[in-house]
Design an enzyme around this catalytic site. Structure first.
Site, short mmCIF file in Angstrom:
data_model
loop_
_atom_site.label_atom_id
_atom_site.label_comp_id
_atom_site.label_asym_id
_atom_site.label_seq_id
_atom_site.Cartn_x
_atom_site.Cartn_y
_atom_site.Cartn_z
N ASP A 167 0.87 -1.17 0.00
CA ASP A 167 0.00 0.00 0.00
C ASP A 167 0.92 1.24 0.00
OD1 ASP A 167 -2.25 1.75 0.53
OD2 ASP A 167 -1.56 1.78 2.62
N ASP A 221 -0.35 5.07 0.87
CA ASP A 221 -0.68 6.09 1.87
C ASP A 221 -0.73 5.48 3.26
OD1 ASP A 221 -1.06 8.35 0.10
OD2 ASP A 221 -2.72 7.17 -0.71
N GLY A 277 -10.18 9.90 -2.88
CA GLY A 277 -10.40 11.33 -2.66
C GLY A 277 -11.74 11.82 -3.18
N THR A 336 -5.27 2.94 -3.38
CA THR A 336 -6.44 3.64 -3.92
C THR A 336 -6.07 5.01 -4.48
OG1 THR A 336 -7.05 4.79 -1.91
CG2 THR A 336 -7.90 2.58 -2.17
#
Ligand code: XBP
Ligand code: MG
Length: 252
Positions: free
Chosen positions: A10, A12, A54, A124
């Site tokens: 991942d 973030d 976002g 993501t």
């Protein structure tokens, strides 16, 4: 598990603490730029992180505050414009060197690369954001470390849906049993687990109160010499530096 062939990261919260002083600031700059009185302070943003992506996060927040306005046909265009601007701000913030990799990340990536393990990303966030972070923290060759970068809207549903992990595994032609995932959040852990991956969780700023029962390891970081990680690994209390030998032992 049979032999370990790949590590899937991942971004973030896992590679770097990007949310509070990266993404959050970029969202707020985009809101101000378009003259909106929206502002996400640190605790508000922490709550909103339950919504991954976002665009999805902005729409969710708007729907909570003003469902009528958020339901108008032109809402999608505003969200898209905000997100374009937010991405520009984020890439600039990262390019200015504002965010560093978490301790142990560069060390483990280098060790894995030197040992011939395959590396990938499943996130993501928007692809431009990943490239900016890798470039600013690892230099121009940072992106090339990763054989596959699965990011953003390449899959229809974001974490906790397993889609992004499945997408990466398919492109690498690998079974999950030959890989380990690295995550920092409950949503990410659910995604990786649902894709059949065993997961090393390194909690951070916004995720240290989340729970990760059943994780291969549930730690406060990867650790470095003189600053070991702490947590639970293979079901028992553990402290140390997460290196390849450690991962192979846990995965065996
Ligand atoms: C990270 C995210 C991302 C970022 C914002 O989750 O949810 O949406 O917060 O990036 P994870 P974008 O670490 O689980 O991948 O604005 O580019 O969507
Ligand atoms: Mg994360």
């Amino acid at each position: 598990m049979s032999d370990l062939q790949a590590l899937i990261f991942d971004v973030d919260g896992t590679l770097a603490e990007t949310e509070r002083d990266g993404h959050r600031l970029a969202f707020n700059q985009a809101f101000a730029e378009l003259g909106l009185d929206w502002h996400w302070d640190v605790p508000t943003y922490g709550r909103l992180l339950a919504i991954t992506g976002g665009k999805e996060r902005m729409l969710h927040d708007w729907q909570q505050r003003d469902p009528q306005a958020a339901g108008r046909p032109e809402a999608a265009a505003l969200i898209a414009e905000l997100h374009r601007r937010k991405t520009t701000h984020y890439v600039r913030i990262v390019g200015e060197g504002a965010l560093a990799l978490r301790p142990g990340v560069a060390r483990l990536l280098a060790e894995a690369r030197d040992a011939g393990l395959r590396l990938a990303i499943a996130t993501t966030t928007t692809p431009d954001n990943v490239e900016a972070l890798l470039r600013s923290t690892l230099g121009a060759a940072g992106v090339d470390l990763f054989e596959v970068i699965g990011a953003g809207d390449v899959v229809p549903r974001k974490k906790p849906d397993p889609g992004i992990y499945t997408w990466v595994l398919e492109r690498m032609g690998l079974q999950p049993a030959h890989c380990l995932a690295f995550e920092d959040s409950a949503n990410g852990y659910r995604a990786a687990t649902a894709a059949g991956l065993r997961t090393v969780v390194t909690t951070g700023t916004y995720t240290r109160d989340e729970t990760f029962d059943g994780a291969l390891a549930w730690l406060d970081g990867l650790g470095e010499a003189g600053d070991p990680a702490r947590g639970i690994a293979a079901g028992s209390p553990w402290s140390g530096v997460v290196d390849l030998a450690t991962l192979r032992r846990w995965a065996a």
